[in-house]
Design an enzyme around this catalytic site. Structure first.
Site, PDB file in Angstrom:
ATOM      1  N   THR A 123      34.113  25.828  52.716  1.00 13.45           N
ATOM      2  CA  THR A 123      35.208  25.176  52.779  1.00 13.45           C
ATOM      3  C   THR A 123      34.928  23.716  52.919  1.00 13.45           C
ATOM      4  O   THR A 123      34.129  23.215  53.665  1.00 13.45           O
ATOM      5  CB  THR A 123      36.167  25.766  53.739  1.00 13.45           C
ATOM      6  OG1 THR A 123      37.233  24.954  53.969  1.00 13.45           O
ATOM      7  CG2 THR A 123      35.496  25.801  54.909  1.00 13.45           C
TER       8      THR A 123
ATOM      9  N   GLU B 294      36.808  21.872  54.790  1.00 15.21           N
ATOM     10  CA  GLU B 294      37.099  21.812  56.376  1.00 15.21           C
ATOM     11  C   GLU B 294      36.033  21.576  57.148  1.00 15.21           C
ATOM     12  O   GLU B 294      35.893  20.980  58.079  1.00 15.21           O
ATOM     13  CB  GLU B 294      37.765  22.958  56.819  1.00 15.21           C
ATOM     14  CG  GLU B 294      39.557  23.110  56.302  1.00 15.21           C
ATOM     15  CD  GLU B 294      40.194  21.895  56.733  1.00 15.21           C
ATOM     16  OE1 GLU B 294      40.020  21.701  57.850  1.00 15.21           O
ATOM     17  OE2 GLU B 294      41.275  21.510  56.006  1.00 15.21           O
TER      18      GLU B 294
ATOM     19  N   TYR C 180      38.451  27.426  62.725  1.00 17.13           N
ATOM     20  CA  TYR C 180      38.179  28.127  61.374  1.00 17.13           C
ATOM     21  C   TYR C 180      37.047  27.173  60.734  1.00 17.13           C
ATOM     22  O   TYR C 180      35.874  27.709  60.248  1.00 17.13           O
ATOM     23  CB  TYR C 180      39.394  27.821  60.448  1.00 17.13           C
ATOM     24  CG  TYR C 180      39.063  28.118  59.059  1.00 17.13           C
ATOM     25  CD1 TYR C 180      38.925  29.091  58.277  1.00 17.13           C
ATOM     26  CD2 TYR C 180      39.119  26.729  58.226  1.00 17.13           C
ATOM     27  CE1 TYR C 180      38.643  29.210  57.135  1.00 17.13           C
ATOM     28  CE2 TYR C 180      38.842  26.883  56.950  1.00 17.13           C
ATOM     29  CZ  TYR C 180      38.696  28.010  56.352  1.00 17.13           C
ATOM     30  OH  TYR C 180      38.323  28.304  54.986  1.00 17.13           O
TER      31      TYR C 180
ATOM     32  N   LYS D  28      33.200  28.715  59.906  1.00 16.72           N
ATOM     33  CA  LYS D  28      32.556  28.696  58.615  1.00 16.72           C
ATOM     34  C   LYS D  28      31.513  27.706  58.598  1.00 16.72           C
ATOM     35  O   LYS D  28      30.534  27.898  57.546  1.00 16.72           O
ATOM     36  CB  LYS D  28      33.746  27.972  57.531  1.00 16.72           C
ATOM     37  CG  LYS D  28      34.845  28.638  57.404  1.00 16.72           C
ATOM     38  CD  LYS D  28      34.409  29.601  56.024  1.00 16.72           C
ATOM     39  CE  LYS D  28      35.657  30.537  55.483  1.00 16.72           C
ATOM     40  NZ  LYS D  28      35.163  31.186  54.201  1.00 16.72           N
TER      41      LYS D  28
END
Length: 382
Positions: free
Chosen positions: A132, A134, A156, A160
């Site tokens: 991701t 992010e 999150y 990841k």
């Protein structure tokens, strides 16, 4: 016939990828979590009765937090390709459920990799890990590319980060064909209703139909690189077709603020809104209406009601929607994907919003019809 196993098959990406692979002649197996409610709406059009011979879509109950279950499914399916799309993927919610997020999004990837290794499928099975944008969080470089340092800003993203590096580690340690797709924000009419883009298009549709008066948002100044999920699943597939595994940024290279996304969503149906104020006092006010455009997209019968809204607030800010640590901007450089995968996005931001608005207008009209027990459009404004 190639066999693919997709975790998170009932999600947005899982649904589009399943359809894409089935059209290519794959036998697709999907893992879904057990629930007392049906949650297969996105793939119902692909569903086949278990009694049908030579099915192209087969579902299994499973969870990334259950290693024995994952190992059993992988052993039974013997997949040529695994697409790990399952995750607790809502960034804001990850602050409320950090332990579960770490378990599913981080250790879940390890469980898949280790199962493939222990089952001696390293030579057979290729693995795609859904990474991701992010990961970049507090960005260290603009735009972000494969070599940009990571700086996660949420549970999150931190989970990841582990998933990304354990994928790289197993690739280097055991010779696995395991790759990361660092996908920037990708949306569609199938996006979950709590994600910001879908929240916007649903709310704009409801406001146009007189079902809502005002939507409340978080940080309107956040900037994101938004693409269409249909484009991004093509990239996932292309990544696993490469002779050698690697990691790829998948992005459009165009950045839009949430504020402008809202403007464009209203503009798609012929409504002009202006934003006034700052921070938590910022609001959007309806300033003009294109009756022809509104009639074409929403319906002539709703014009009278929407005209009454000119000069009124339709968007406000609620501090509860802010994250404890914000990611202010993300924009990707997909040069490597263009050069090595031959991948280019087909959808721009305007085409994406058009697709989402058309879908949500239709959905909200059906919803209004059911709730009212009949079609009486102008009464929604009374």
């Amino acid at each position: 016939m190639k066999v693919a196993l997709i975790t998170g098959i009932t999600g947005q990406d899982g649904a589009y990828l399943s359809e894409y692979l089935i059209k290519k002649g794959y036998e697709v197996h999907g893992i879904k979590r057990r629930s007392s409610l049906f949650n297969t709406d996105r793939i119902d059009h692909l569903y086949q009765d278990p009694h049908v011979q030579d099915r192209s879509l087969i579902l299994h109950y499973g969870d990334l937090t259950d290693s024995m279950n994952l190992t059993r499914i992988i052993e039974e399916v013997q997949p040529d390709e695994i697409y790990n799309l399952a995750a607790m993927s809502h960034v804001k919610v990850s602050f409320d459920t950090p332990e579960y997020t770490a378990n599913a999004d981080g250790l879940g990837v390890l469980r898949i990799l280790e199962a493939v290794r222990l089952l001696r499928l390293v030579e057979k099975t290729r693995i795609y890990q859904a990474s991701t944008s992010e990961l970049y969080g507090l960005v260290q470089e603009v735009p972000q590319r494969e070599t940009t340092p990571f700086y996660p800003r949420s549970p999150y993203a931190a989970a990841k980060l582990y998933a990304y590096w354990i994928t790289v580690n197993y690739r280097e340690a055991y010779g696995m064909h395991a790759s990361n797709g660092i996908l920037f924000n990708h949306e569609s009419p199938l996006r979950g209703e709590t994600f910001v883009t879908r929240k916007v298009t649903r709310a704009v549709a409801r406001i146009a139909l007189g079902m809502y008066t005002k939507m409340f948002m978080g940080n309107l100044s956040s900037r994101r690189d938004w693409g269409h999920a249909k484009d991004y699943v093509r990239a996932m597939y292309a990544i696993l077709q490469q002779e050698k595994p690697s990691d790829y940024v998948i992005a459009t290279g165009v950045m839009t603020t949430i504020r402008d996304f809202i403007r464009k969503a209203f503009g798609e149906i012929g409504i002009k809104v202006d934003f006034k104020g700052k921070c938590t006092e910022e609001v959007a006010i309806v300033t003009a209406m294109d009756k022809i455009r509104f009639g074409e997209t929403v319906g002539e019968e709703y014009i009278q009601g929407m005209e009454k809204r000119i000069g009124e607030e339709v968007v406000g800010v609620d501090p509860q929607y802010f994250r404890p640590t914000e990611v202010e901007m993300l924009i990707g450089d997909a040069s490597k994907a263009r050069e090595q995968l031959g991948w280019e996005p087909k959808y721009g931001i305007d085409a994406l919003i058009k697709d989402m608005m058309e879908s949500d207008l239709l959905l909200m009209k059906k919803d209004a019809y059911i709730k009212k027990g009949g079609y009486r459009a102008l009464n929604y404004f009374e």
